[in-house]
Design a protein around this motif. Structure first.
Motif, PDB file in Angstrom:
ATOM      1  N   ILE A  28       4.643   3.433   5.054  1.00 51.33           N
ATOM      2  CA  ILE A  28       3.619   4.130   4.252  1.00 51.33           C
ATOM      3  C   ILE A  28       3.709   5.647   4.460  1.00 51.33           C
ATOM      4  O   ILE A  28       3.629   6.430   3.514  1.00 51.33           O
ATOM      5  CB  ILE A  28       2.210   3.611   4.615  1.00 51.33           C
ATOM      6  CG1 ILE A  28       2.069   2.139   4.178  1.00 51.33           C
ATOM      7  CG2 ILE A  28       1.107   4.449   3.964  1.00 51.33           C
ATOM      8  CD1 ILE A  28       0.828   1.439   4.699  1.00 51.33           C
ATOM      9  N   PHE A  29       3.894   6.054   5.716  1.00 53.33           N
ATOM     10  CA  PHE A  29       3.951   7.492   6.021  1.00 53.33           C
ATOM     11  C   PHE A  29       5.361   8.067   5.864  1.00 53.33           C
ATOM     12  O   PHE A  29       5.590   9.233   6.198  1.00 53.33           O
ATOM     13  CB  PHE A  29       3.443   7.756   7.431  1.00 53.33           C
ATOM     14  CG  PHE A  29       1.954   7.611   7.568  1.00 53.33           C
ATOM     15  CD1 PHE A  29       1.094   8.476   6.895  1.00 53.33           C
ATOM     16  CD2 PHE A  29       1.400   6.611   8.332  1.00 53.33           C
ATOM     17  CE1 PHE A  29      -0.288   8.354   7.008  1.00 53.33           C
ATOM     18  CE2 PHE A  29       0.032   6.466   8.457  1.00 53.33           C
ATOM     19  CZ  PHE A  29      -0.816   7.335   7.784  1.00 53.33           C
ATOM     20  N   PHE A  49      -3.277   5.511   2.108  1.00 57.86           N
ATOM     21  CA  PHE A  49      -4.574   4.997   2.564  1.00 57.86           C
ATOM     22  C   PHE A  49      -5.706   5.368   1.620  1.00 57.86           C
ATOM     23  O   PHE A  49      -6.710   4.676   1.528  1.00 57.86           O
ATOM     24  CB  PHE A  49      -4.893   5.533   3.964  1.00 57.86           C
ATOM     25  CG  PHE A  49      -4.031   4.931   5.021  1.00 57.86           C
ATOM     26  CD1 PHE A  49      -3.496   3.665   4.855  1.00 57.86           C
ATOM     27  CD2 PHE A  49      -3.759   5.620   6.186  1.00 57.86           C
ATOM     28  CE1 PHE A  49      -2.698   3.102   5.818  1.00 57.86           C
ATOM     29  CE2 PHE A  49      -2.965   5.062   7.166  1.00 57.86           C
ATOM     30  CZ  PHE A  49      -2.438   3.802   6.987  1.00 57.86           C
ATOM     31  N   LEU A 105       0.841  -1.211   0.000  1.00 60.92           N
ATOM     32  CA  LEU A 105       0.000   0.000   0.000  1.00 60.92           C
ATOM     33  C   LEU A 105       0.876   1.261   0.000  1.00 60.92           C
ATOM     34  O   LEU A 105       1.818   1.366   0.780  1.00 60.92           O
ATOM     35  CB  LEU A 105      -0.886  -0.029   1.251  1.00 60.92           C
ATOM     36  CG  LEU A 105      -2.129   0.834   1.232  1.00 60.92           C
ATOM     37  CD1 LEU A 105      -3.133   0.299   0.224  1.00 60.92           C
ATOM     38  CD2 LEU A 105      -2.774   0.859   2.610  1.00 60.92           C
ATOM     39  N   VAL A 106       0.539   2.177  -0.874  1.00 61.24           N
ATOM     40  CA  VAL A 106       1.325   3.418  -0.933  1.00 61.24           C
ATOM     41  C   VAL A 106       0.663   4.495  -0.081  1.00 61.24           C
ATOM     42  O   VAL A 106       1.318   5.207   0.680  1.00 61.24           O
ATOM     43  CB  VAL A 106       1.479   3.899  -2.401  1.00 61.24           C
ATOM     44  CG1 VAL A 106       2.316   5.163  -2.469  1.00 61.24           C
ATOM     45  CG2 VAL A 106       2.100   2.796  -3.247  1.00 61.24           C
ATOM     46  N   LEU A 158       5.036  -1.185   9.180  1.00 64.52           N
ATOM     47  CA  LEU A 158       4.490  -0.968   7.838  1.00 64.52           C
ATOM     48  C   LEU A 158       3.914   0.452   7.705  1.00 64.52           C
ATOM     49  O   LEU A 158       4.078   1.106   6.671  1.00 64.52           O
ATOM     50  CB  LEU A 158       3.382  -1.990   7.542  1.00 64.52           C
ATOM     51  CG  LEU A 158       3.823  -3.390   7.152  1.00 64.52           C
ATOM     52  CD1 LEU A 158       2.628  -4.307   6.994  1.00 64.52           C
ATOM     53  CD2 LEU A 158       4.609  -3.356   5.843  1.00 64.52           C
ATOM     54  N   LEU A 159       3.232   0.893   8.761  1.00 66.56           N
ATOM     55  CA  LEU A 159       2.657   2.243   8.739  1.00 66.56           C
ATOM     56  C   LEU A 159       3.757   3.296   8.631  1.00 66.56           C
ATOM     57  O   LEU A 159       3.594   4.304   7.944  1.00 66.56           O
ATOM     58  CB  LEU A 159       1.811   2.492   9.996  1.00 66.56           C
ATOM     59  CG  LEU A 159       0.524   1.665  10.108  1.00 66.56           C
ATOM     60  CD1 LEU A 159      -0.199   1.975  11.410  1.00 66.56           C
ATOM     61  CD2 LEU A 159      -0.402   1.933   8.931  1.00 66.56           C
TER      62      LEU A 159
END
Lengths: 268, 288
Positions: free
Chosen positions: B155-156, A237, A234-235, B151-152
């Motif tokens: 992503i961020f 949300f 996932l790039v 993982l977050l």
């Protein structure tokens, strides 16, 4: 039971019921591939869309919830039984047994748990079947996660050992296994139940960690860990928010567990 | 007395590290699939090469013999050679350790700062809003697996140490909050308040001496949590530390690397816990 606990109970019941009703609620099996629609967005046929190889995400979430929610208690049961065996017996017997059990729990608590876990899980045969991978994942979690519970049970058994009713039972001529099973073990039940319930969320999180690292339940069987692995690609949300559903479900269930366990039980 | 305490701690550390290494070697040896090496399935290898590969691991079949020869080597500074990476384990650990030290160290520091600041704010001000904020935020982070936080952070586009900070934060916050609540509930604090003592004076003179030693003990435990969290964080964030190395070693069934990594992390964890114990002992003996 206060409102928060009632709500948590209701949530848990709904989640469990939905996962058990997966064959009726889902439009397809967890492994069925819709090859004409890989990576498709949510639609009437696929409520949460499909994954990269065209499997229905909604079905996988339901079946994955079933695996994670049924097998974490199984792992908790193994670890609690081991803890009762090591901690309960050592606390009751005292002396050299107590010293041995204390040393053993100290050793297990000092070892880096996650390091041991990934080590043991990673050295399974390469051709392991998915069902075997589920069993072995939770068996390893249960076998390696007993030490903290054993210490609690050991302390409780020690205090019971010198309690009035045990002293009186001993004075009445009751000894050995009969004294342990009739008087000590039944009084350890509340502690055993508490340790069992505390272990479940711990094992759910551990399985999720292993799954994301690719060492959990093997494909094509789904579990929360393997479903969360999808977040890796996932790039942002905003792109595909429906991919966050397994994470939200995990957070909701874990929060429900926290609400169900009392403050004293969840204290570090 | 202090020297005796330190000596006893060091002896028990040495014993546990040795036993820990032996346990990890035994677990690896007796786990199903130990004999299976991924390289054996390489279609480019001839039958002779596969046989040579199997023979190269024959020394690992007897755990005690393997572990004894490992210990002999370790005494001379030789920790063996990694099967998967083909490099001396000592070099790998030397290169990777600073990365983990930095990531886990900064993460721990941030986690402690966040958690203690919030716990002290809740205890000092006794605002319901702070209490709700602390409980909600720590509860939410307790529900998220460490790997998801890693993982977050990918992503961020956040640094890896932030993930470690949020992994240790809820445990530190809840424990500190409970300790402070217990300390503030003691009768002599109520008496001090009734006499008109200021909140800061109560905190530094009456609350911290009670809660402090247990907070120091927690500091030792959080080192272990941060090192455990370094596996998913470094693996998923692509940080070349010992967490990532452990991950690679586990996937490649690299026995020399796994034994050394388990022993190293056990050693660091025990040293952290023992240092905390000695500090607590020194604080308490000074108070007495």
């Amino acid at each position: 039971m206060n409102a928060a606990r009632t709500l948590a109970c209701a949530v848990m019941l709904i989640v469990c019921a939905a996962s058990l009703a997966a064959p009726w609620l889902a439009s397809a099996g967890y492994a069925k591939q819709f090859r004409e629609a890989p990576g498709s967005p949510p639609s009437r046929q696929h409520l949460l869309g499909t994954d990269e190889i065209g499997r229905d995400r909604f079905a996988r979430v339901l079946y994955g919830t079933r695996i994670s929610l049924l097998l974490a208690p199984a792992a908790a049961l193994i670890s609690t039984l081991l803890a009762a065996l090591v901690g309960g017996l050592a606390g009751y017997l005292g002396g050299a047994w107590l010293r041995l059990a204390t040393g053993l729990t100290d050793l297990f608590l000092s070892l880096p748990w996650l390091f041991l876990l990934i080590t043991v899980r990673a050295i399974l045969p390469l051709n392991v079947s998915p069902v075997f991978s589920v069993m072995i994942t939770f068996l390893i979690l249960g076998l390696l996660g007993w030490a903290a519970s054993a210490r609690v049970l050991c302390t409780s058994a020690q205090s019971l050992r010198s309690s009035d009713f045990v002293v009186q039972a001993r004075a009445s001529g009751l000894h050995g296994s009969r004294l342990f099973f009739v008087h000590v073990l039944p009084n350890l039940k509340p502690v055993l139940y508490a340790q069992f319930w505390i272990s479940i969320p711990v094992f759910i999180l551990s399985e999720a960690n292993l799954g994301i690292l690719g060492l959990g339940v093997a494909e094509p069987l789904p579990s929360w860990g393997s479903l969360l692995r999808e977040l890796e690609g996932l790039v942002s949300f905003r792109e595909e928010p429906w991919r966050l559903v397994p994470l939200l479900l995990l957070i909701v269930v874990m929060t429900s567990f926290q609400m169900l366990l009392s403050k004293e039980e969840v204290a570090v | 007395m202090l020297l005796w305490r330190i000596g006893r701690h060091l002896l028990s550390i040495a014993g546990i590290v040795l036993l820990g290494g032996l346990i990890s070697a035994t677990l690896v040896r007796f786990a199903p699939g130990f004999d299976t090496d991924e390289h054996q399935f390489d279609p480019h290898l001839s039958a002779e090469s596969v046989r040579a590969l199997q023979e190269s691991r024959s020394g690992e079949h007897n755990v005690l013999r393997y572990y004894t020869s490992y210990l002999q080597g370790a005494l001379h500074g030789d920790l063996g050679v990694s099967h998967a990476l083909g490099q001396p384990v000592r070099t790998l650990l030397r290169d990777r350790w600073p990365v983990t030290l930095k990531v886990a160290g900064i993460g721990l520091l941030m986690g402690w700062l966040l958690a203690t600041a919030l716990a002290f704010a809740v205890s000092l001000t006794r605002f319901a809003a702070y209490e709700i904020l602390g409980t909600t935020v720590s509860g939410a982070f307790l529900c998220i697996p460490a790997a998801v936080l890693a993982l977050l952070s990918v992503i961020f586009n956040a640094p890896g140490y932030l993930a470690i900070a949020f992994i240790v934060f809820p445990k530190i916050y809840r424990y500190t909050r409970n300790l402070l609540a217990k300390a503030y509930g003691m009768p002599h604090i109520t008496a001090a308040r009734a006499r008109g003592l200021g909140e800061l004076r109560i905190l530094f003179w009456h609350v911290l001496p009670v809660a402090g030693p247990q907070m120091i003990a927690l500091a030792g435990i959080t080192v272990s949590i941060a090192l455990g969290a370094s596996i998913p964080v470094e693996s998923l964030c692509g940080l070349p530390g010992i967490g990532q190395l452990a991950w690679q070693a586990a996937l490649a069934r690299d026995l020399p690397l796994l034994v050394n990594l388990t022993a190293l992390v056990t050693l660091v964890t025990l040293l952290a816990n023992s240092s905390a114990d000695v500090i607590v002992y020194m604080v308490r003996s000074r108070e007495a």
